[in-house]
Scaffold this motif. Sequence first.
Motif, PDB file in Angstrom:
ATOM      1  N   HIS B  12       6.284 -31.281   0.184  1.00  0.00           N
ATOM      2  CA  HIS B  12       7.220 -31.258   1.320  1.00  0.00           C
ATOM      3  C   HIS B  12       7.252 -32.635   1.981  1.00  0.00           C
ATOM      4  CE1 HIS B  12       5.341 -27.142   1.014  1.00  0.00           C
ATOM      5  NE2 HIS B  12       6.589 -26.928   0.636  1.00  0.00           N
ATOM      6  N   ASP B  15       3.793 -33.715   4.121  1.00  0.00           N
ATOM      7  CA  ASP B  15       2.422 -33.622   3.597  1.00  0.00           C
ATOM      8  C   ASP B  15       1.734 -34.977   3.465  1.00  0.00           C
ATOM      9  OD1 ASP B  15       2.601 -30.830   3.297  1.00  0.00           O
ATOM     10  OD2 ASP B  15       3.447 -31.011   1.294  1.00  0.00           O
ATOM     11  N   GLY B  42      10.740 -29.588   2.620  1.00  0.00           N
ATOM     12  CA  GLY B  42      10.038 -28.590   3.424  1.00  0.00           C
ATOM     13  C   GLY B  42      11.004 -27.888   4.365  1.00  0.00           C
ATOM     14  N   GLU B  46       8.506 -25.263   6.149  1.00  0.00           N
ATOM     15  CA  GLU B  46       7.708 -26.058   7.078  1.00  0.00           C
ATOM     16  C   GLU B  46       8.576 -26.594   8.218  1.00  0.00           C
ATOM     17  OE1 GLU B  46       4.559 -28.181   5.097  1.00  0.00           O
ATOM     18  OE2 GLU B  46       4.283 -26.109   4.452  1.00  0.00           O
ATOM     19  N   ASP B  86      12.420 -25.728  -1.538  1.00  0.00           N
ATOM     20  CA  ASP B  86      11.067 -25.251  -1.245  1.00  0.00           C
ATOM     21  C   ASP B  86      11.083 -23.760  -0.955  1.00  0.00           C
ATOM     22  OD1 ASP B  86      12.170 -25.106   1.328  1.00  0.00           O
ATOM     23  OD2 ASP B  86      10.271 -25.629   2.276  1.00  0.00           O
ATOM     24  N   ASN B 121      -0.023 -21.417   0.600  1.00  0.00           N
ATOM     25  CA  ASN B 121       1.224 -22.118   0.346  1.00  0.00           C
ATOM     26  C   ASN B 121       1.386 -22.333  -1.148  1.00  0.00           C
ATOM     27  OD1 ASN B 121       3.235 -24.204   0.070  1.00  0.00           O
ATOM     28  ND2 ASN B 121       3.004 -24.550   2.270  1.00  0.00           N
TER      29      ASN B 121
END
Lengths: 242, 242, 242, 242, 242, 242
Positions: B12, B15, B42, B46, B86, B121
Amino acid sequence: MTSESMLVISAHAGDFVWRAGGAIATAVQRGERATVVCLSFGERGESAKAWREGQSLDEIKALRRGEAEAAAAVLGADVRFLDAGDYPLVESPDLVDSLVRVYRDTSPTVVLTHTLADPYNGDHPAAARMAMSARILAQAIGYDAPGDPLGAPPVFSFEPHQPEMSGFHPDVLLDITAGFDTKREAMHCLAAQPHMWAYYEDLAARRGVQLRRNAGPNLGLPHDTKAEAFARHYPQVTDRLS
Amino acid sequence: MTSESMLVISAHAGDFVWRAGGAIATAVQRGERATVVCLSFGERGESAKAWREGQSLDEIKALRRGEAEAAAAVLGADVRFLDAGDYPLVESPDLVDSLVRVYRDTSPTVVLTHTLADPYNGDHPAAARMAMSARILAQAIGYDAPGDPLGAPPVFSFEPHQPEMSGFHPDVLLDITAGFDTKREAMHCLAAQPHMWAYYEDLAARRGVQLRRNAGPNLGLPHDTKAEAFARHYPQVTDRLS
Amino acid sequence: MTSESMLVISAHAGDFVWRAGGAIATAVQRGERATVVCLSFGERGESAKAWREGQSLDEIKALRRGEAEAAAAVLGADVRFLDAGDYPLVESPDLVDSLVRVYRDTSPTVVLTHTLADPYNGDHPAAARMAMSARILAQAIGYDAPGDPLGAPPVFSFEPHQPEMSGFHPDVLLDITAGFDTKREAMHCLAAQPHMWAYYEDLAARRGVQLRRNAGPNLGLPHDTKAEAFARHYPQVTDRLS
Amino acid sequence: MTSESMLVISAHAGDFVWRAGGAIATAVQRGERATVVCLSFGERGESAKAWREGQSLDEIKALRRGEAEAAAAVLGADVRFLDAGDYPLVESPDLVDSLVRVYRDTSPTVVLTHTLADPYNGDHPAAARMAMSARILAQAIGYDAPGDPLGAPPVFSFEPHQPEMSGFHPDVLLDITAGFDTKREAMHCLAAQPHMWAYYEDLAARRGVQLRRNAGPNLGLPHDTKAEAFARHYPQVTDRLS
Amino acid sequence: MTSESMLVISAHAGDFVWRAGGAIATAVQRGERATVVCLSFGERGESAKAWREGQSLDEIKALRRGEAEAAAAVLGADVRFLDAGDYPLVESPDLVDSLVRVYRDTSPTVVLTHTLADPYNGDHPAAARMAMSARILAQAIGYDAPGDPLGAPPVFSFEPHQPEMSGFHPDVLLDITAGFDTKREAMHCLAAQPHMWAYYEDLAARRGVQLRRNAGPNLGLPHDTKAEAFARHYPQVTDRLS
Amino acid sequence: MTSESMLVISAHAGDFVWRAGGAIATAVQRGERATVVCLSFGERGESAKAWREGQSLDEIKALRRGEAEAAAAVLGADVRFLDAGDYPLVESPDLVDSLVRVYRDTSPTVVLTHTLADPYNGDHPAAARMAMSARILAQAIGYDAPGDPLGAPPVFSFEPHQPEMSGFHPDVLLDITAGFDTKREAMHCLAAQPHMWAYYEDLAARRGVQLRRNAGPNLGLPHDTKAEAFARHYPQVTDRLS
């Protein structure tokens, strides 16, 4: 001469040659100090030929001591014998205390010893446990022994005879090409075990092939690269990833 | 300028900042190249805050892309986006092939990616598996992609959110003190997650305490040493033990 | 009569019956020798009923000895008692030496003992550690005990009470159908624990179902196949894979 | 002629020779059938020399096929090529179905394949996963493929190039002394890799030393015993412990 | 007042505060009893500052005792000192027997101790091994010590300093928010180690973030949730899954 | 009626009965909802008897569906069939998406599924992987499916047929005594497999013995306590240790 100091703690008189001779030789070549501690001579468990020849216990201990001294001299290492007996090597607070004093005396910056498991030889894990315990004790200012408290030198296990059965994971492949002739010469000091010479020469080549595979072809390492494998006990501390 | 080249493969967009920002910053400070590949933005998994605010998928992707570009610029890294989607990040031969081409193009000398397990994840292990697979393919002269075959750069997993649950064993503690101000600045580019700033600042201090413990008191490392933890996928190749 | 010789090293007086009775019975049926060593009688830790009835320590030891002798007789095994005490069974060089002498005396071609871990009973791993240590010592020509050096008999752990909690991995499923009636009779010699009879009869059926599943349907094994599970400590040596 | 049938499932054209040639040769010597399945020719990932010489993909596939046929002929094994492509070897239901049909057709009583992990080569675990999956499917009467449902043949992993890095635990040391000359001759059919000949000859000697150590000195095995190591996937089923 | 009773077995005088202070505080808040056993004062290994100040062994022991008593009082726990010495803490049957008597005396319904591995401190695993052994012995009616046989209280390891290096798997995240102010106050009783106060406050926050992540957002836990992590030694027994 | 909701994700139509029937029955007895998802009917891999009788695929699917519906009715659970096919159960984004929708729809507070490893049945790990993946996706507000984002319900693996071979560690022993009569009745709905009835009745007794051993004698649990074993995927979150 650097301040680097290698300490090798070995259960029997020959272990340091077969398993770490290349590491010692290359360290000494770089001007580092190396000290070998033999907890026993391997007089009962690793001297079958001498027993079959009818030698006495004292003769065998002297024989093994002489071989180890010769090999250490070739490698350029200091060697100390604690004569604690083998088969079994019995762990005791006194023996651990002796090792603490060696740590305090030699201030090692790197420590080599056996694996903590070895289903073929109980003395090897006993030596490793004592080496680990003594290192921790030597770090404590409150531990009553001469010298300054030890820092936190990294600890590596050298390769056991049957690595997969002893939980040995090769975290480090050490290039010992530059020191291999010296290691070979040191191995030949152990005159009673010529079959081991070829065995460990083959192993060095095998680990060398793996080293080249892990290093990648771009590094230009020679085809006859020799290596020894080691397992770390603590995380590597560094300021760059490589 | 050295020939060292770091490649960071991340599931993502954020990260690489949280988990490897210090490694990147210190490498760039030494004059090394660093390239970050974000497999996705992401955008689904995220970006909860943006979804709660009612933004559209495209808006969110643009937002996360902008943040990642800003953070990469602060760190001094090149950044590439593969926009593979994602939650889930779906593994495919085409996506692996894209990574092979990045490997061949950037000739990394060190690779950073996620852990191969992460029960919180699924995209993280998927990214790691593809990073590992592509590295192997890029090594083969017979693989049909531009550029020279890759060597054998070491691969490190950066630290997952819940390390013990993800099988993360910290093999390396990397001193990032010199690059930590840069990492902090890069973290602040990820404006939507201020609670993470403190979390990762604390983590850097915690890993720094452990680094000092493993380095020993003799090295004179400062009390505010910062560190990131990494796990090796292959044996370290070296010519000295330390 | 073959030269095959089975040695079973057991912490308490009843262990060999519940955990290895089928292995012993089928070996004896084939004409092999079997020797059981009970390091203790299980007088403190495995005799709750007798303690609740108010029996004395000596009475309990005699009781357990009698049961074990009867069960061994049913199985066709020789039994020796070292009376080293239980709860805790304390490891010592002397006790290990006693086991070395048993190894040298019986020349086992196969060794059975406890697992090296058992969070429910510390005597079991203590017995296993001593069994393993003594086997290694007995191999050394330099170890001072009567008899010839031992070969390298394979070692198997028999099944602990809670296998998954004790790190027990069933490497071998042994068909004990032919000896199960004998095992049942031997179990009935342990009169104080009738609830265990059914428990181990069920376990033999359960391991038997697994044996049939692993053997495949083509072998024509009967539905009431009984089995015991064992874990290997060393690689199997063979000249054919099966 | 016995009803024993060995099935070897290999990712590339050469794997079965280096890693299981001794197992195959000794099985064939005993009159058993042996069938090798090569999922690919190793045309991209294991043919670097040919690529450097500028050969085409088709030429390389033909070359590798020829070598494998010659080696299989020396070993006395039937060989089948599925030509599924390598680097990457892509798992698919169709490819697994092809393997199910091979299982049903050959009715193996023992199966050899790669390890389920290999961080140096993704094709090896892919082959192993498909070999394992297909074996399970072939056991089901409801799976739609010709032939009778398969029994439950034991599965062994042969030794990978870097065993400790691939989670390889040598559960079985197989004495291949009787077939080693044949294995050597088969290795020499793989003309492009002469450096591998010595490597695997050394490995056979090394595993032979370990076999003798695990067998014990009493068995009278010759000093030049050769061995291959294997890891079991399922418990051994037997009626005697040895 | 409930019949719940917590027993904390700790190698040194400070361990129970840093590692289990929240568990103790929240148990006491619920009206449960808590007993802390300090096997040593940590006088040699965990009192570096006092040694550097030139204090004597007796002074240091008194100092550490005072701190531990003050911290235990804040937490609401009873504290007992066995004064067995540290660095090394030597395991012995007598010391284990002392712990058996504590078990019989306090009838704990839950037990907390160290991990069974800790490569940074040998006293911690020694304490854990003795705590585990004594618990088993205390369960046996035949063990000669006052009081009734112990039941089977669950055992938890509290978190070591470097969890991943000590094989620590956080099976339980315990919400200590309600007791955290008390833990902080107890930590401040350990006046010589102010740098640890912040370290363990950060750790509580970090484990709190993980607790919230594992609990899910629906539970409405506050952002400043504090937690301690524990590892189970035995299966949880329950009548509902949650 | 509580808000508790159990979701059981099972590869084949019978798994939920044998492996989790007690957990379901006791949850329903407490007034909780329970939903079972059968990814397939087990029509190819787990219906050998029907195939041998010559039934068609559709007949077998109808048969297995009927049995599962009857068993679910006895247990008091809702049951849904995704009819994705078995042997092999093929993982796909669509199938995972279907599971995400079930999660969003049922808002489970606890999830049960297979183990992530099972060398005897590839469908079981495939089901577990999809169950785990879908749970993570369902937590993301950005995942496009109806309903609110999922919380973080704990996930448990139920017991596989050969637990030690499948890496099954029994973290939880669940007392199912109160629901065992219901489980037995549900098992009897699976008419084709009467040998399994006794097998799982024995297993419940065996796990019950272990539960009582782990609970301790003080709890007064009856001798015929029945239990099921489960393994946790995430740390337990709690405010008290027990």
